[in-house]
Design a protein around this motif. Structure first.
Motif, PDB file in Angstrom:
ATOM      1  N   LEU B 262       0.829  -1.204   0.000  1.00  0.00           N
ATOM      2  CA  LEU B 262       0.000   0.000   0.000  1.00  0.00           C
ATOM      3  C   LEU B 262       0.864   1.254   0.000  1.00  0.00           C
ATOM      4  O   LEU B 262       0.522   2.260  -0.628  1.00  0.00           O
ATOM      5  CB  LEU B 262      -0.929   0.015   1.219  1.00  0.00           C
ATOM      6  N   VAL B 263       1.989   1.207   0.706  1.00  0.00           N
ATOM      7  CA  VAL B 263       2.883   2.365   0.733  1.00  0.00           C
ATOM      8  C   VAL B 263       3.368   2.665  -0.693  1.00  0.00           C
ATOM      9  O   VAL B 263       3.363   3.817  -1.134  1.00  0.00           O
ATOM     10  CB  VAL B 263       4.078   2.120   1.677  1.00  0.00           C
ATOM     11  N   THR B 264       3.722   1.609  -1.419  1.00  0.00           N
ATOM     12  CA  THR B 264       4.157   1.821  -2.803  1.00  0.00           C
ATOM     13  C   THR B 264       3.032   2.432  -3.622  1.00  0.00           C
ATOM     14  O   THR B 264       3.263   3.343  -4.419  1.00  0.00           O
ATOM     15  CB  THR B 264       4.552   0.476  -3.457  1.00  0.00           C
ATOM     16  N   PHE B 265       1.825   1.909  -3.419  1.00  0.00           N
ATOM     17  CA  PHE B 265       0.679   2.426  -4.177  1.00  0.00           C
ATOM     18  C   PHE B 265       0.457   3.913  -3.892  1.00  0.00           C
ATOM     19  O   PHE B 265       0.352   4.724  -4.819  1.00  0.00           O
ATOM     20  CB  PHE B 265      -0.566   1.612  -3.807  1.00  0.00           C
ATOM     21  N   VAL B 266       0.419   4.274  -2.606  1.00  0.00           N
ATOM     22  CA  VAL B 266       0.195   5.679  -2.249  1.00  0.00           C
ATOM     23  C   VAL B 266       1.332   6.545  -2.798  1.00  0.00           C
ATOM     24  O   VAL B 266       1.102   7.626  -3.357  1.00  0.00           O
ATOM     25  CB  VAL B 266       0.074   5.851  -0.719  1.00  0.00           C
ATOM     26  N   ALA B 267       2.554   6.054  -2.686  1.00  0.00           N
ATOM     27  CA  ALA B 267       3.700   6.829  -3.161  1.00  0.00           C
ATOM     28  C   ALA B 267       3.571   7.090  -4.658  1.00  0.00           C
ATOM     29  O   ALA B 267       3.764   8.222  -5.121  1.00  0.00           O
ATOM     30  CB  ALA B 267       4.997   6.093  -2.871  1.00  0.00           C
ATOM     31  N   LEU B 268       3.190   6.073  -5.406  1.00  0.00           N
ATOM     32  CA  LEU B 268       3.040   6.228  -6.855  1.00  0.00           C
ATOM     33  C   LEU B 268       1.987   7.284  -7.189  1.00  0.00           C
ATOM     34  O   LEU B 268       2.232   8.216  -7.963  1.00  0.00           O
ATOM     35  CB  LEU B 268       2.651   4.880  -7.466  1.00  0.00           C
ATOM     36  N   MET B 269       0.809   7.155  -6.559  1.00  0.00           N
ATOM     37  CA  MET B 269      -0.275   8.098  -6.834  1.00  0.00           C
ATOM     38  C   MET B 269       0.149   9.525  -6.463  1.00  0.00           C
ATOM     39  O   MET B 269      -0.103  10.479  -7.193  1.00  0.00           O
ATOM     40  CB  MET B 269      -1.519   7.735  -6.011  1.00  0.00           C
ATOM     41  N   GLN B 270       0.807   9.644  -5.306  1.00  0.00           N
ATOM     42  CA  GLN B 270       1.193  10.965  -4.833  1.00  0.00           C
ATOM     43  C   GLN B 270       2.265  11.589  -5.718  1.00  0.00           C
ATOM     44  O   GLN B 270       2.227  12.787  -5.994  1.00  0.00           O
ATOM     45  CB  GLN B 270       1.693  10.875  -3.390  1.00  0.00           C
ATOM     46  N   LEU B 271       3.215  10.772  -6.168  1.00  0.00           N
ATOM     47  CA  LEU B 271       4.255  11.309  -7.043  1.00  0.00           C
ATOM     48  C   LEU B 271       3.612  11.877  -8.304  1.00  0.00           C
ATOM     49  O   LEU B 271       3.945  12.978  -8.745  1.00  0.00           O
ATOM     50  CB  LEU B 271       5.259  10.214  -7.416  1.00  0.00           C
ATOM     51  N   MET B 272       2.666  11.114  -8.879  1.00  0.00           N
ATOM     52  CA  MET B 272       2.021  11.582 -10.099  1.00  0.00           C
ATOM     53  C   MET B 272       1.253  12.882  -9.856  1.00  0.00           C
ATOM     54  O   MET B 272       1.335  13.821 -10.632  1.00  0.00           O
ATOM     55  CB  MET B 272       1.056  10.515 -10.626  1.00  0.00           C
ATOM     56  N   ASP B 273       0.483  12.897  -8.747  1.00  0.00           N
ATOM     57  CA  ASP B 273      -0.361  14.075  -8.508  1.00  0.00           C
ATOM     58  C   ASP B 273       0.461  15.288  -8.079  1.00  0.00           C
ATOM     59  O   ASP B 273       0.163  16.411  -8.480  1.00  0.00           O
ATOM     60  CB  ASP B 273      -1.421  13.758  -7.450  1.00  0.00           C
ATOM     61  N   ASN B 274       1.488  15.062  -7.266  1.00  0.00           N
ATOM     62  CA  ASN B 274       2.248  16.206  -6.776  1.00  0.00           C
ATOM     63  C   ASN B 274       3.129  16.807  -7.856  1.00  0.00           C
ATOM     64  O   ASN B 274       3.436  17.997  -7.829  1.00  0.00           O
ATOM     65  CB  ASN B 274       3.101  15.810  -5.572  1.00  0.00           C
ATOM     66  N   PHE B 275       3.531  15.988  -8.815  1.00  0.00           N
ATOM     67  CA  PHE B 275       4.393  16.513  -9.872  1.00  0.00           C
ATOM     68  C   PHE B 275       3.650  17.543 -10.715  1.00  0.00           C
ATOM     69  O   PHE B 275       4.268  18.418 -11.300  1.00  0.00           O
ATOM     70  CB  PHE B 275       4.902  15.369 -10.753  1.00  0.00           C
ATOM     71  N   ARG B 276       2.321  17.444 -10.766  1.00  0.00           N
ATOM     72  CA  ARG B 276       1.596  18.425 -11.573  1.00  0.00           C
ATOM     73  C   ARG B 276       0.984  19.525 -10.714  1.00  0.00           C
ATOM     74  O   ARG B 276      -0.031  20.105 -11.091  1.00  0.00           O
ATOM     75  CB  ARG B 276       0.558  17.744 -12.447  1.00  0.00           C
ATOM     76  N   VAL B 277       1.589  19.775  -9.577  1.00  0.00           N
ATOM     77  CA  VAL B 277       1.056  20.813  -8.671  1.00  0.00           C
ATOM     78  C   VAL B 277       0.833  22.112  -9.439  1.00  0.00           C
ATOM     79  O   VAL B 277       1.694  22.579 -10.172  1.00  0.00           O
ATOM     80  CB  VAL B 277       2.016  21.044  -7.488  1.00  0.00           C
ATOM     81  N   PHE B 278      -0.381  22.659  -9.276  1.00  0.00           N
ATOM     82  CA  PHE B 278      -0.728  23.833 -10.070  1.00  0.00           C
ATOM     83  C   PHE B 278      -1.771  24.692  -9.361  1.00  0.00           C
ATOM     84  O   PHE B 278      -1.522  25.856  -9.080  1.00  0.00           O
ATOM     85  CB  PHE B 278      -1.235  23.367 -11.448  1.00  0.00           C
TER      86      PHE B 278
END
Lengths: 293, 342
Positions: B262-278
């Motif tokens: 689950l940690v990997t899953f959350v990390a993946l989702m967060q990396l994707m979403d945070n990279f497009r911070v806008f």
């Protein structure tokens, strides 16, 4: 909870209860505060002298004669035409949810039932597409849309939002379809259904929970979108979020920031109701992808 | 399922993704090679009652002619990528040559618009993501220990920061940290500094944006970890107890390994979403102190009367390359999983 392994010592109970309380205040207080403040005048909500004024509201009483005032709501909904954005948002969200669920259930079903290698590739490409920042896609739309003269209209935005939504919808529905046994549609097809009939008459009826959950997330994506709607809609067709953003420029300068506050509260209210009724589905949707990993 | 049926089912969805995601990416790649036509100007002499004056005007006819001949603009090759608004090779070389040491060089590099945005985007991605995971994990542990009766309302309130529109959530916090808002005023009182403003200094703006990022995403990791906690095997926990493991040791050696996927899953989702911070940058009006790659594209497209399509497209391509680099480990992992399955 009667399990000994789970029983906490007293100090630890206090610490964890305190932490939950701290988190709840952090999570909910900003909204409570803003909802309360939206019924005050600006001089109270943004008080120079004392922040307590937002609670007691002396200026509100002075200016309007009552403890609470709906002036901000009147100003934004009627004067600034916020009601039109609300209508636009309703049109866009409903269309996006319906269309993306239709496309998504068909596609997700096919992906879940096909054992071929290309199904995996499609899912992988969808994952990459899901990670694309929306604004990079928008910069690709603008020039073609200007030339085709379809910029600024609601249908254009609806189709774009559906497409941007697809990768996510496909992944989610695909994992829900995987949890439905293959035997179900295969036995329907043995009984003489075509593939589509098996899908529509046998699989979809047991898929409703998954469809509702995915629909909720499609709704949230369309409702919460700022990037696409702010760049692809003309002034008249604006939805709520870009409209609120446009309040900040000119209206704030005129000392009408309370209009934006009232509009923000109006936009939060439907989400609040949504969580109230669909909490279970939202939680199951958030964890659905995780379990499949 | 035969290929034909598969195609019939997936075609609408595939077509939508192809036309509105794949094609735009290609269109962006193509656009990034062009810049808009330079203005064609003519000198016009106007004579009035007070004598004659020469004016330069934009020759609209010639502009329209140029536009018709090549509607994409002028071919610029990779020029847009290397100009000072993007990778800025010339400026980098100059800074390198003129700076006495590393820190001054780094400082001047971070003043270049692209590198400034890249720095914030990466900082946001790699600071907020771990904080979200840790914070969400502790909330999940704490909520798991409270009486079941109040869990429902607690989860309801916890969901709010995540469900609310990012721009609106940012605005709500922005108004509270205003010097006249409740948090801003309280902070001034606590630090006894009436000039304290969370919006003025770059460092404080960054901190505010990070706090917003954690506030917005913590519910997501909390919910995922909370669901994971329900599936931790009780037998293992009990045997760990019998073996004399303390509470902390049980969390560390039983619960955490169980939640690792689950940690990997959350990390993946967060990396994707945070990279497009806008949105938070718009909501907090923080563009002066913190810009992200997405914000650069947005402001190029919004630029005055003529959107800078070429510049926006070049930044978009660089952003897409960033996303692909970020995703590579995940793609490789998925690929291995799939190969193992088949």
């Amino acid at each position: 909870m009667t399990n000994r392994a789970h029983r906490l010592s007293l100090p630890l109970t206090l610490v964890s209860a305190g932490f939950v309380l701290f988190w709840l205040i952090l999570a909910a207080f900003p909204f409570v505060w803003t909802v309360w403040g939206s019924f005050k005048v600006e001089a109270d909500f943004f008080s120079y002298s004392n922040w307590m004024n937002a609670l007691t509201g002396p200026k509100t009483e002075l200016q309007t004669g009552g403890q609470f005032t709906g002036a901000a709501y009147h100003g934004s909904w009627i004067e600034q035409g916020f009601w039109k954005s609300v209508v636009n948002t309703a049109i866009i969200t409903v269309s996006v949810v319906v269309i993306s669920l239709t496309l998504g259930t068909l596609g997700g079903y096919a992906l879940a039932r096909s054992g071929f290698r290309y199904a995996f590739w499609i899912l992988l490409v969808a994952l990459v597409f899901r990670a694309m920042p929306h604004v990079t896609l928008v910069s690709g739309y603008l020039l073609p849309f200007f030339q085709l003269n379809i910029w600024g209209f609601l249908p254009t935005t609806i189709i774009v939002l559906v497409a941007i939504n697809q990768p996510f919808t496909l992944w989610m529905l695909h994992s829900f379809f995987l949890s439905i046994p293959k035997d179900l549609d295969e036995s329907a097809m043995v009984d003489g259904c075509t593939r589509f009939q098996a899908f529509r008459l046998v699989v979809i009826p047991v898929m409703w929970p998954g469809v509702v959950t995915t629909g909720l997330f499609s709704f949230l994506l369309a409702y919460n979108d700022f990037t696409v709607t702010s760049m692809l809609l003309s002034q008249d067709n604006q939805t709520m979020v870009p409209k609120i953003a446009s309040f900040l420029g000119s209206t704030q300068a005129e000392g009408k920031v309370m209009y934006a506050v009232a509009a923000v509260v109006s936009a939060i209210a439907p989400l609040f109701v949504l969580v109230l009724f669909f909490q279970r589905q939202i939680v199951s949707g958030l964890t659905a992808g995780a379990v499949k990993g | 399922m035969p290929h034909r049926t598969f195609l019939a089912f997936i075609l609408p969805s595939l077509a939508a993704m192809f036309i509105f995601i794949a094609l735009p990416i290609l269109s962006v790649a193509y656009q990034s090679l062009f810049v808009s036509h330079p203005r064609v100007t003519v000198e016009v002499e106007t004579c009035g009652p007070f004598g004659c004056s020469v004016e330069t005007r934009v020759d609209t006819e010639a502009m329209a002619e140029l536009q018709r001949e090549s509607p994409m603009g002028q071919f610029n090759g990779l020029g847009t990528y290397t100009n000072s608004g993007h990778l800025a090779f010339d400026d980098l070389a100059m800074i390198w040559a003129s700076s006495p040491d590393w820190t001054t060089a780094a400082k001047s590099i971070l003043n270049l618009p692209f590198y400034k945005a890249l720095a914030f985007t990466l900082a946001f991605t790699f600071i907020v993501t771990p904080l979200v995971i840790v914070f969400g994990f502790f909330i999940a542990l704490a909520v798991n220990a409270i009486p079941p009766l109040i869990k429902g309302p607690v989860i309801f309130l916890s969901l709010l920061p995540m469900i609310v529109t990012p721009l609106i959530g940012a605005l709500v916090l922005f108004w509270m940290i205003d010097a006249r808002g409740v948090i801003g005023a309280t902070l001034q009182l606590v630090f006894n500094d009436p000039q304290l403003s969370l919006k003025a200094s770059p460092a404080l703006t960054w901190v505010v944006l990070f706090v917003y990022g954690v506030w917005h995403s913590a519910p997501f990791s909390f919910i995922v970890f909370y669901a994971g906690l329900q599936t931790v095997p009780k037998d293992t926990l009990e045997s760990a107890m019998i073996d004399g493991a303390s509470r902390w040791q049980r969390v560390r050696y039983v619960v955490l390994p169980h939640l690792m996927p689950l940690v990997t899953f959350v990390a993946l989702m967060q990396l994707m979403d945070n990279f497009r911070v806008f949105e938070p940058i718009v909501g907090f009006s923080a563009a002066a102190n913190a810009t992200s790659l997405s914000y650069l594209i947005y402001s190029d497209l919004r630029a005055g009367d003529a959107p800078l399509f070429g510049s926006a497209a070049a930044t978009s391509m660089l952003t897409i390359i960033g996303v692909v680099i970020l995703l590579t480990p995940v793609l490789i992992r998925n690929w291995r999983n799939f190969n193992r399955k088949t």
